[in-house]
Design an enzyme around this catalytic site. Structure first.
Site, PDB file in Angstrom:
ATOM      1  N   HIS A   8     -31.769 -43.570  82.171  1.00 16.08           N
ATOM      2  CA  HIS A   8     -30.524 -44.083  82.742  1.00 16.08           C
ATOM      3  C   HIS A   8     -29.458 -43.004  82.658  1.00 16.08           C
ATOM      4  O   HIS A   8     -29.428 -42.243  81.703  1.00 16.08           O
ATOM      5  CB  HIS A   8     -30.054 -45.342  81.985  1.00 16.08           C
ATOM      6  N   ASP A  54     -34.607 -52.410  85.230  1.00 14.69           N
ATOM      7  CA  ASP A  54     -35.670 -52.652  86.207  1.00 14.69           C
ATOM      8  C   ASP A  54     -37.054 -52.774  85.579  1.00 14.69           C
ATOM      9  O   ASP A  54     -37.979 -53.255  86.232  1.00 14.69           O
ATOM     10  CB  ASP A  54     -35.688 -51.515  87.247  1.00 14.69           C
TER      11      ASP A  54
HETATM   12  N1  COA Z   1     -39.560 -40.565  83.884  1.00 10.76           N
HETATM   13  C1  COA Z   1     -39.823 -39.345  83.421  1.00 10.76           C
HETATM   14  N2  COA Z   1     -38.852 -38.460  83.077  1.00 10.76           N
HETATM   15  C2  COA Z   1     -37.583 -38.873  83.222  1.00 10.76           C
HETATM   16  C3  COA Z   1     -37.246 -40.152  83.703  1.00 10.76           C
HETATM   17  C4  COA Z   1     -38.311 -41.003  84.044  1.00 10.76           C
HETATM   18  N3  COA Z   1     -38.051 -42.242  84.509  1.00 10.76           N
HETATM   19  N4  COA Z   1     -35.910 -40.288  83.727  1.00 10.76           N
HETATM   20  C5  COA Z   1     -35.411 -39.138  83.288  1.00 10.76           C
HETATM   21  N5  COA Z   1     -36.412 -38.286  82.981  1.00 10.76           N
HETATM   22  C6  COA Z   1     -36.283 -36.937  82.447  1.00 10.76           C
HETATM   23  C7  COA Z   1     -36.060 -35.953  83.581  1.00 10.76           C
HETATM   24  O1  COA Z   1     -37.272 -35.462  84.109  1.00 10.76           O
HETATM   25  C8  COA Z   1     -35.245 -34.901  82.911  1.00 10.76           C
HETATM   26  O2  COA Z   1     -36.111 -34.146  82.072  1.00 10.76           O
HETATM   27  P1  COA Z   1     -35.934 -32.562  81.918  1.00 10.76           P
HETATM   28  O3  COA Z   1     -34.569 -32.392  81.309  1.00 10.76           O
HETATM   29  O4  COA Z   1     -37.058 -32.181  81.062  1.00 10.76           O
HETATM   30  O5  COA Z   1     -35.995 -32.020  83.314  1.00 10.76           O
HETATM   31  C9  COA Z   1     -34.334 -35.717  81.981  1.00 10.76           C
HETATM   32  O6  COA Z   1     -35.082 -36.881  81.677  1.00 10.76           O
HETATM   33  C10 COA Z   1     -33.011 -36.086  82.613  1.00 10.76           C
HETATM   34  O7  COA Z   1     -33.263 -36.784  83.835  1.00 10.76           O
HETATM   35  P2  COA Z   1     -32.354 -36.762  85.114  1.00 10.76           P
HETATM   36  O8  COA Z   1     -33.172 -37.124  86.306  1.00 10.76           O
HETATM   37  O9  COA Z   1     -31.545 -35.507  85.199  1.00 10.76           O
HETATM   38  O10 COA Z   1     -31.359 -37.951  84.788  1.00 10.76           O
HETATM   39  P3  COA Z   1     -30.344 -38.634  85.788  1.00 10.76           P
HETATM   40  O11 COA Z   1     -29.217 -39.112  84.967  1.00 10.76           O
HETATM   41  O12 COA Z   1     -30.024 -37.753  86.944  1.00 10.76           O
HETATM   42  O13 COA Z   1     -31.200 -39.839  86.386  1.00 10.76           O
HETATM   43  C11 COA Z   1     -32.265 -41.889  86.626  1.00 10.76           C
HETATM   44  C12 COA Z   1     -31.140 -41.138  85.934  1.00 10.76           C
HETATM   45  C13 COA Z   1     -32.116 -43.368  86.332  1.00 10.76           C
HETATM   46  C14 COA Z   1     -32.151 -41.689  88.147  1.00 10.76           C
HETATM   47  C15 COA Z   1     -33.622 -41.356  86.106  1.00 10.76           C
HETATM   48  O14 COA Z   1     -33.746 -41.655  84.741  1.00 10.76           O
HETATM   49  C16 COA Z   1     -34.800 -41.922  86.895  1.00 10.76           C
HETATM   50  O15 COA Z   1     -35.152 -41.384  87.942  1.00 10.76           O
HETATM   51  N6  COA Z   1     -35.411 -43.028  86.398  1.00 10.76           N
HETATM   52  C17 COA Z   1     -36.479 -43.663  87.134  1.00 10.76           C
HETATM   53  C18 COA Z   1     -35.909 -44.556  88.237  1.00 10.76           C
HETATM   54  C19 COA Z   1     -35.278 -45.783  87.672  1.00 10.76           C
HETATM   55  O16 COA Z   1     -35.828 -46.466  86.839  1.00 10.76           O
HETATM   56  N7  COA Z   1     -34.091 -46.115  88.211  1.00 10.76           N
HETATM   57  C20 COA Z   1     -33.372 -47.313  87.831  1.00 10.76           C
HETATM   58  C21 COA Z   1     -32.149 -46.959  87.066  1.00 10.76           C
HETATM   59  S1  COA Z   1     -31.367 -48.412  86.431  1.00 10.76           S
END
Ligand code: COA
Length: 378
Positions: free
Chosen positions: A263, A314
């Site tokens: 998140h 979710d």
């Molecule tokens: N699965 C695997 N790795 C994840 C992850 C996931 N669901 N969510 C974050 N990470 C990892 C990223 O790969 C990144 O790792 P790194 O630093 O080694 O590259 C780190 O955690 C930070 O992630 P990042 O994508 O930069 O975070 P964000 O704040 O931009 O994104 C979300 C937040 C919610 C978009 C992201 O966690 C995600 O894509 N989750 C899955 C989709 C989801 O469940 N969305 C509903 C949100 S309520």
């Protein structure tokens, strides 16, 4: 060289883009409040209708305010023959979020108040939208399965009518309360992507329907509301408890984003996930189908161990809805049926203190190029 203020913050992380009195997320402590009330308190005691009143008006309703609002929501939940005909005309294999976006857009064409942005008209539209969302979703579901739509019943809540118009039979108290709590938990979440989209649209002094259509399109994405459908797809693909660990390790090794985890704001447990986990567990026990809950627990354990990522709202909503027999592609529309209350609350708030939302971009392209006639370009 741009000054620090002109450097883009990727994904606007940590940027405070609006003042709001509607809800607040404390990502370090894992707390969420709606208008000052802790989400745990509301999930335990409040109905979705009470929360809707709270979000729009800032206070929990009195008995008569609640009766008035519930009556209006119930009356507005029916769909006109034009909207029913539109839903019947939509391809049966359409994505339900695309269907919802299209039908909500069409609602505006049949609403004489669509362009009236007064607070009174906007509140009436908020009621119409919140009332009609569940009926639109369930009508499409029935029509695409070759069933006749079911009219909402007078005596049922929004959650009760969602299940009644979905299945054609009055749901029991456990199913109704499960749906009701799911609606309470999803109602608002500060400046999440879809709410931000709604506010950006409203801030141009466009109308409430346009703002909500922007929000639906934004919620659909798998990084936002679309994640709950992705969660169940993963669980179905994994198929069994013993496959969970190898599947997760392979996905992480392949740098795959696992839906339902992580998140932007929470660095600890999402308080909504706490409730949904328990709901998923209880439903699994009730139906005797504990597999999806147990697989989810295992996934949570492995991802915490490997990546220190928590489940978000979710993750357990997926196994909860699946245990209720709801088709996976309705999971995100269900999210929308709840979040419409928050979107409309934010649009009302935006109109109350409006200023155009127009940020800047940090330009990283070339400068100083001169026009080359087309015949001289390579
Ligand atoms: N699965 C695997 N790795 C994840 C992850 C996931 N669901 N969510 C974050 N990470 C990892 C990223 O790969 C990144 O790792 P790194 O630093 O080694 O590259 C780190 O955690 C930070 O992630 P990042 O994508 O930069 O975070 P964000 O704040 O931009 O994104 C979300 C937040 C919610 C978009 C992201 O966690 C995600 O894509 N989750 C899955 C989709 C989801 O469940 N969305 C509903 C949100 S309520």
């Amino acid at each position: 060289m741009p000054s620090e203020a002109n450097v883009a913050k990727a994904g606007l992380e940590g940027v405070v883009a609006a003042q709001s009195a509607i809800s607040d997320v404390n990502g370090d402590e894992g707390r969420l409040i709606y208008r000052g009330f802790d989400i745990h308190d509301l999930a335990e005691h409040a109905s979705f209708e009470e929360v809707v009143h709270l979000l729009w008006h800032g206070n929990l309703p009195t008995r008569s305010e609640l009766a008035l609002l519930s009556g209006l929501l119930n009356r507005e939940s029916r769909l006109s023959s034009e909207i029913q005909a539109l839903i019947r005309a939509i391809p049966k294999d359409a994505n339900p979020m695309d269907m919802l976006r299209t039908v909500v857009s069409a609602l505006a064409l049949h609403d004489p108040e669509a362009g009236d942005t007064s607070r009174e008209a906007n509140l009436r539209k908020a009621i119409r939208l919140t009332a009609k969302f569940p009926t639109i979703v369930t009508t499409f579901q029935r029509v695409r399965y070759g069933l006749e739509p079911v009219e909402p019943s007078d005596g049922l809540s929004i959650a009760g009518n969602f299940l009644f118009t979905l299945r054609g039979e009055v749901p029991d108290d456990v199913a109704t309360r499960t749906m009701d709590v799911a609606f309470v938990l999803h109602a608002d979440h500060e400046l999440n992507a879809s709410t931000f989209a709604a506010r950006v649209t409203a801030a141009t002094l466009s109308d409430m329907y346009s703002a909500v259509v922007s929000a639906i399109g934004t919620l659909k994405g798998p990084l936002h509301g679309g994640a709950n459908e992705g969660v169940i797809k993963n669980l179905l693909e994994i198929g069994s408890l013993e496959n969970v660990e190898p599947w997760v390790l392979k996905a992480l090794a392949g740098k795959k984003k696992i839906m339902g985890f992580g998140h932007r704001v929470y660095h600890t447990e999402d308080p909504r996930a706490t409730h949904l986990r328990e709901m998923s567990r209880q439903l699994g026990e009730r139906t005797g189908e504990k597999k999806w809950y147990e697989m989810s627990r295992k996934m949570e354990e492995v991802i915490m161990r490997e990546k220190h990522l928590n489940p978000n709202v979710d993750f357990y909503s997926a196994s909860t809805y699946y245990a209720m027999g709801i088709p996976p592609d309705l999971f995100t529309p269900i999210f929308a049926c709840s979040r419409i209350s928050g979107w409309t609350a934010h649009v009302l708030e935006q109109f109350d203190h409006n200023r155009l939302i127009r940020p800047r971009a940090e330009y990283v392209g070339p400068r100083g190029l001169t026009y080359t006639p087309i015949g001289e370009r390579v």
